[in-house]
Design an enzyme around this catalytic site. Sequence first.
Site, PDB file in Angstrom:
ATOM      1  N   GLU A 212       0.777  -1.170  -0.071  1.00 55.00           N
ATOM      2  CA  GLU A 212      -0.125   0.029   0.076  1.00 55.00           C
ATOM      3  C   GLU A 212       0.851   1.356   0.137  1.00 55.00           C
ATOM      4  O   GLU A 212       0.428   2.456  -0.360  1.00 55.00           O
ATOM      5  CB  GLU A 212      -1.234  -0.159   1.072  1.00 55.00           C
ATOM      6  CG  GLU A 212      -2.202  -0.977   1.028  1.00 55.00           C
ATOM      7  CD  GLU A 212      -1.482  -2.443   1.276  1.00 55.00           C
ATOM      8  OE1 GLU A 212      -2.076  -3.439   0.678  1.00 55.00           O
ATOM      9  OE2 GLU A 212      -0.680  -2.685   2.309  1.00 55.00           O
TER      10      GLU A 212
ATOM     11  N   HIS B 153       4.783 -15.355  -0.968  1.00 54.40           N
ATOM     12  CA  HIS B 153       4.312 -14.102  -0.728  1.00 54.40           C
ATOM     13  C   HIS B 153       5.291 -13.050  -0.622  1.00 54.40           C
ATOM     14  O   HIS B 153       5.148 -11.740  -1.090  1.00 54.40           O
ATOM     15  CB  HIS B 153       3.244 -14.210   0.184  1.00 54.40           C
ATOM     16  CG  HIS B 153       2.687 -12.930   0.611  1.00 54.40           C
ATOM     17  ND1 HIS B 153       1.507 -12.360  -0.380  1.00 54.40           N
ATOM     18  CD2 HIS B 153       2.459 -11.790   1.549  1.00 54.40           C
ATOM     19  CE1 HIS B 153       1.348 -11.148   0.036  1.00 54.40           C
ATOM     20  NE2 HIS B 153       1.602 -10.973   1.229  1.00 54.40           N
TER      21      HIS B 153
ATOM     22  N   VAL C 240       9.539  -6.194   5.206  1.00 56.25           N
ATOM     23  CA  VAL C 240       8.954  -7.473   4.762  1.00 56.25           C
ATOM     24  C   VAL C 240      10.077  -8.448   5.174  1.00 56.25           C
ATOM     25  O   VAL C 240      11.176  -8.580   4.524  1.00 56.25           O
ATOM     26  CB  VAL C 240       8.939  -7.433   3.051  1.00 56.25           C
ATOM     27  CG1 VAL C 240       8.226  -8.798   2.800  1.00 56.25           C
ATOM     28  CG2 VAL C 240       8.327  -6.238   2.536  1.00 56.25           C
TER      29      VAL C 240
END
Length: 179
Positions: free
Chosen positions: A60, A90, A83
């Site tokens: 986002e 993913h 991350v």
Amino acid sequence: MAGPSHHIMALPEFDKPVKILIVASPYYKDISDHQIAGAVAKLDQVGAAHEIIQVPGALEIPTAIGIAERMSNFDGYVALGCVIRGETTHYDTVCNDSSRAVQLLGLQGVCIGNGILTVENYEQAAVRADPAQMNKGGGAAAAALHLVALARKWGKAEKAVGFTREILLAGDMDNSDTA
């Protein structure tokens, strides 16, 4: 034995105020808090005003920056997130897509410092986020400031682009003769 050192550029100086938006994902809140602290400290060094917004995750971040670029008046942006590799693919998707989207915005002329960490484990993230250690939040803020300085250097209206006011006025005079 330490690895090779890298050069850190001096921060640019500004003659007009700078306004930066920090877009952070607090998915790993303590990591995010360290990144934000490093970024804010770096912005404070040059007297840049800043605003901080939070978004749910790394994917986002570029969307929020794109919206702000179209609808607000920021000079630059700092993208902060983290991350950490998990057990599925993913991780690859989030890393690649967030990085690609930030890069595409940059190629469109948006001044962004990318501080989205992509790491193997929490320990790597903690070291990179900590302002007293690798300070990647501060590094991303510095990158944004350097890009803002370049945009201001090259964006000055010293040469005419398209129609100048004089040409338009002369054109209006010519049209008034035929009316």
